[in-house]
Design an enzyme around this catalytic site. Sequence first.
Site, mmCIF file in Angstrom:
data_model
loop_
_atom_site.group_PDB
_atom_site.id
_atom_site.type_symbol
_atom_site.label_atom_id
_atom_site.label_comp_id
_atom_site.label_asym_id
_atom_site.label_seq_id
_atom_site.Cartn_x
_atom_site.Cartn_y
_atom_site.Cartn_z
ATOM 1 N N SER A 174 -3.801 5.383 -5.715
ATOM 2 C CA SER A 174 -2.827 6.375 -5.260
ATOM 3 C C SER A 174 -3.536 7.717 -5.167
ATOM 4 C CB SER A 174 -1.645 6.455 -6.239
ATOM 5 O OG SER A 174 -2.097 6.994 -7.464
ATOM 6 N N THR A 175 -2.863 8.695 -4.642
ATOM 7 C CA THR A 175 -3.492 10.009 -4.444
ATOM 8 C C THR A 175 -3.547 10.824 -5.730
ATOM 9 O OG1 THR A 175 -1.337 10.730 -3.646
ATOM 10 C CG2 THR A 175 -2.982 10.202 -1.989
#
Length: 198
Positions: free
Chosen positions: A18-19
Amino acid sequence: MTDTTPKTERLIGYARVSTTGQELNLQLDALKQAGIPDKLIFIDKASGAKTERPGLAACMTELQAGDTLVIWRLDRLGRSLKHLIEIVEELKGRGVGFRSISDGGIDTTTASGEMVFNIFATLAQFERRLIQERTQAGLKAARSRGKKGGRPKISANDPKVQMAKKMSKNLSISVGEICSTLKISRATYYRFLKIKGE
């Protein structure tokens, strides 16, 4: 002359972070140790909930019958259990195997691994049915108390309805500008105009 050389089965990897700055190396190391070359590892840096994942799309395009998709962990692939099962069922239909390194026993290229995955699919279906039953029971209980499901009815006296009707008479203001000002969609705007006064 037709090439009769048997097709070599390939292992193709997919990794996702994920970011939020999760570490990708752990997944990449595990995939490489499983025997997957760098050029056949596809990567996404996006949250699991995001529908657009170019790395996964490219990976699915690359996969051919006889290949096996390898991931580090189940939550790296699907947005939900339902989505995960849909992907694996699509792969199965295309003659592609599926293996998860960290979730021991999940390997659809083996009989026992396929059985484990079928249990997952059954549990997902069971969960969907439970949700449907709870929703139906909730609606029935609400109806018995005199409540109706669905969108609440908007009165002609609602300030937004009155403002929308007033602004609609001013031909110098576009529908887009009215919707933007009132923070409503075009569908809501036209619904407001149809509401008759009480």
